[in-house]
Motif scaffolding. Structure first.
Motif, short mmCIF file in Angstrom:
data_model
loop_
_atom_site.label_atom_id
_atom_site.label_comp_id
_atom_site.label_asym_id
_atom_site.label_seq_id
_atom_site.Cartn_x
_atom_site.Cartn_y
_atom_site.Cartn_z
N THR A 76 -9.48 8.01 -2.98
CA THR A 76 -8.51 8.78 -3.77
C THR A 76 -7.41 7.90 -4.34
OG1 THR A 76 -7.25 9.26 -1.75
CG2 THR A 76 -8.93 10.86 -2.41
N THR A 77 -7.20 6.71 -3.77
CA THR A 77 -6.11 5.85 -4.25
C THR A 77 -6.55 4.89 -5.34
OG1 THR A 77 -6.61 4.29 -2.46
CG2 THR A 77 -4.90 5.92 -2.04
N ARG A 78 -7.80 4.95 -5.76
CA ARG A 78 -8.29 4.03 -6.79
C ARG A 78 -7.72 4.42 -8.16
NH1 ARG A 78 -14.62 3.96 -7.32
NH2 ARG A 78 -14.36 3.48 -5.11
N SER A 93 5.43 9.74 -10.58
CA SER A 93 5.51 10.09 -9.17
C SER A 93 6.14 11.47 -9.03
CB SER A 93 6.34 9.07 -8.41
OG SER A 93 6.58 9.51 -7.09
N ARG A 106 -10.75 0.26 1.39
CA ARG A 106 -9.57 1.15 1.42
C ARG A 106 -8.27 0.36 1.31
NH1 ARG A 106 -12.57 3.67 5.59
NH2 ARG A 106 -11.19 2.81 7.20
N TRP A 108 2.15 1.65 -3.56
CA TRP A 108 1.09 2.16 -4.43
C TRP A 108 0.87 3.65 -4.17
CZ3 TRP A 108 -1.85 -2.83 -2.96
CH2 TRP A 108 -1.69 -3.79 -3.96
N ARG A 109 0.85 4.04 -2.89
CA ARG A 109 0.55 5.42 -2.56
C ARG A 109 1.64 6.36 -3.07
NH1 ARG A 109 -1.37 4.58 2.01
NH2 ARG A 109 0.56 4.35 3.18
N TRP A 110 2.91 5.96 -2.93
CA TRP A 110 4.01 6.80 -3.37
C TRP A 110 4.40 6.56 -4.83
CZ3 TRP A 110 5.71 10.71 -0.46
CH2 TRP A 110 5.47 10.67 0.91
N ARG A 111 3.69 5.62 -5.48
CA ARG A 111 4.00 5.25 -6.87
C ARG A 111 5.48 4.86 -6.97
NH1 ARG A 111 1.19 10.75 -9.16
NH2 ARG A 111 -0.85 10.39 -8.23
N ARG A 120 0.84 -1.21 0.00
CA ARG A 120 0.00 0.00 0.00
C ARG A 120 0.86 1.25 0.00
NH1 ARG A 120 -2.69 -3.36 3.61
NH2 ARG A 120 -2.09 -2.19 5.47
N CYS A 121 1.99 1.22 0.70
CA CYS A 121 2.90 2.37 0.69
C CYS A 121 3.49 2.58 -0.70
CB CYS A 121 4.02 2.16 1.71
SG CYS A 121 3.48 2.09 3.42
N SER A 171 -6.05 0.09 -4.44
CA SER A 171 -5.04 0.39 -5.46
C SER A 171 -4.73 -0.77 -6.40
CB SER A 171 -3.74 0.83 -4.77
OG SER A 171 -3.93 2.00 -4.01
#
Length: 422
Positions: A177-179, A391, A152, A123-126, A120-121, A156
């Motif tokens: 927002t992460t979708r 990113s 949630r 994905w979030r930071w690309r 998940r990290c 991603s």
């Protein structure tokens, strides 16, 4: 330099696991699937998906990952052996290893019901940089009675497999927002694919009745004693039938699971006076060992949906004391609304064999067509991979993702230490 520690009591991660070699061509990875698991529920999904993939000429590799924040093993040797079956033994790897792009490049599919938090990290930071990236497929461990958190955690992935039609509608209405814009949502659960026509739903003698326990439904001691007493009544009322209490785990297992069972049925039945009759037995083997049941009963368990998928008549019992005050009763009633499978005490004692309403069944259980849709979506992604969004942190993104996860792991460990000191 000190070696990195692994959770006490857990097996050391395998430095040389028997994994597929890195592909030397795109076709070599075309039917390789990495199935990650961490606990008993994610292992059950991985095993079921592996069976489906093998039948479609895929090559699944099951890998157990250890999260950075773990301080204990989540699976006993017995659970691993039973859960893996013919796919065992499985290598154990650190989360950072199963997040390495060089490792993931060898697979076409990376699937799990519970991905490492590090994913998940990233994905979030690309923060991933792939040579040819796999397709990330997210499942749910089972029925989702309160699915918002699960949405949630899996938002991603490339392909999200939801369990029911109601879950699909709920997910579409949830702002996340992460979708990713390319994400596909399907309805599929590997454990809930219908086994042909439900021909076994017809009336017949009930020679074997199986009750599937659930860790937190009922949650109270009073509610669980009520259910245990009901099981005794079934055994006494039907002395020629075998009544099996199917445990999810043994007393010493799942002590660090998200849902810890406080009052086990084995102990509750042992306290009963007089002692339970000989036709009331306890089983803690694999799910397939009890799929010859003539009737399944449960309070709130994905196992009840699995027995329905196998064509076994199944009843759900939610009339225990204090049920309406428990958090999961109302969501379970919503899931079962229109099914015709909610049963009162009298229906349980009479061993009613009911067939689910067809419309409800089709909205809850999966089919071979749903699996076809998933594999077609995977093929489409592999043929034309979505362009990775840039990113804003550029080459720093992977390092920041790993740093975030290390910080989260440290916070998690500190909280556990504080709880133990109280």
């Amino acid at each position: 330099m000190q070696p990195r520690r692994h959770p006490p009591g857990a097996p050391a991660p395998d430095a040389s696991p028997p994994l597929p070699a890195a592909p030397d061509s795109a076709g070599a990875a075309a039917r390789q699937a990495l199935l990650l698991f961490h606990d008993d529920s994610s292992l059950a999904v991985a095993r079921a998906f592996a069976d489906l993939l093998v039948a479609r000429d895929w090559v699944p590799t099951l890998v157990r990952f250890l999260a950075e924040s773990d301080d204990t093993t989540r699976l006993s040797d017995r659970q691993l052996a039973l859960g893996l079956g013919p796919y065992g033994p499985a290598p154990t790897m650190h989360a950072r290893t199963v997040a390495d792009p060089a490792f993931l490049d060898r697979f076409a599919i990376v699937a799990s019901a519970k991905f490492p938090a590090l994913y998940r990290c990233l994905w979030r930071w690309r923060g991933w940089r792939f040579r040819r990236r796999p397709v990330f497929v997210g499942f749910f461990p089972g029925l989702e009675l309160r699915p918002e958190i699960g949405f949630r955690l899996r938002a991603s992935v490339d392909i999200l497999c939801l369990v029911t039609e109601a879950d699909r509608h709920a997910y579409s209405a949830t702002p996340l927002t992460t979708r990713p814009t390319h994400q596909r949502t399907l309805r599929l659960h590997p454990r809930l694919i219908r086994a042909g026509q439900p021909g076994r739903m017809a009336q017949g003698p009930c020679r074997r009745i199986v009750f599937f326990t659930q860790s937190v439904v009922p949650a109270s001691l009073e509610g669980r004693r009520h259910v245990a007493t009901l099981l005794l009544e079934i055994a006494h009322t039907h002395p020629d039938a075998e009544v099996v209490v199917k445990l999810r785990h043994r007393v010493e297992e799942n002590r660090h699971h998200a849902h810890v069972e406080r009052y086990g049925y084995e102990a509750l039945l042992a306290e009963m006076a007089p002692a339970p009759p000989a036709n009331l037995t306890i089983a803690d083997g694999p799910m397939e060992s009890v799929l010859d049941a003539d009737l399944a009963i449960t309070c709130s368990s994905t196992a009840g949906m699995e027995t329905l998928a196998e064509g076994i008549p199944t009843l759900f019992f939610l009339d225990f004391p204090g049920a309406e005050g428990e958090a999961l009763t109302a969501p379970m009633r919503r899931v079962l609304q229109g099914s015709g499978l909610l049963a009162d005490r009298q229906a349980i004692l009479e061993l009613e064999q009911r067939a689910p309403a067809p419309a409800w069944r089709d909205a809850v259980l999966s089919s071979d067509a749903d699996l076809d849709a998933l594999l077609s979506a995977v093929a489409a992604f592999r043929a034309k991979p979505p362009a990775p969004p840039p990113s804003p942190l550029g080459p720093l993104a992977p390092a920041l993702a790993h740093a975030e996860q290390r910080l989260r792991s440290a916070i998690s460990r500190t909280r556990r230490m504080i709880r133990r000191l109280r």
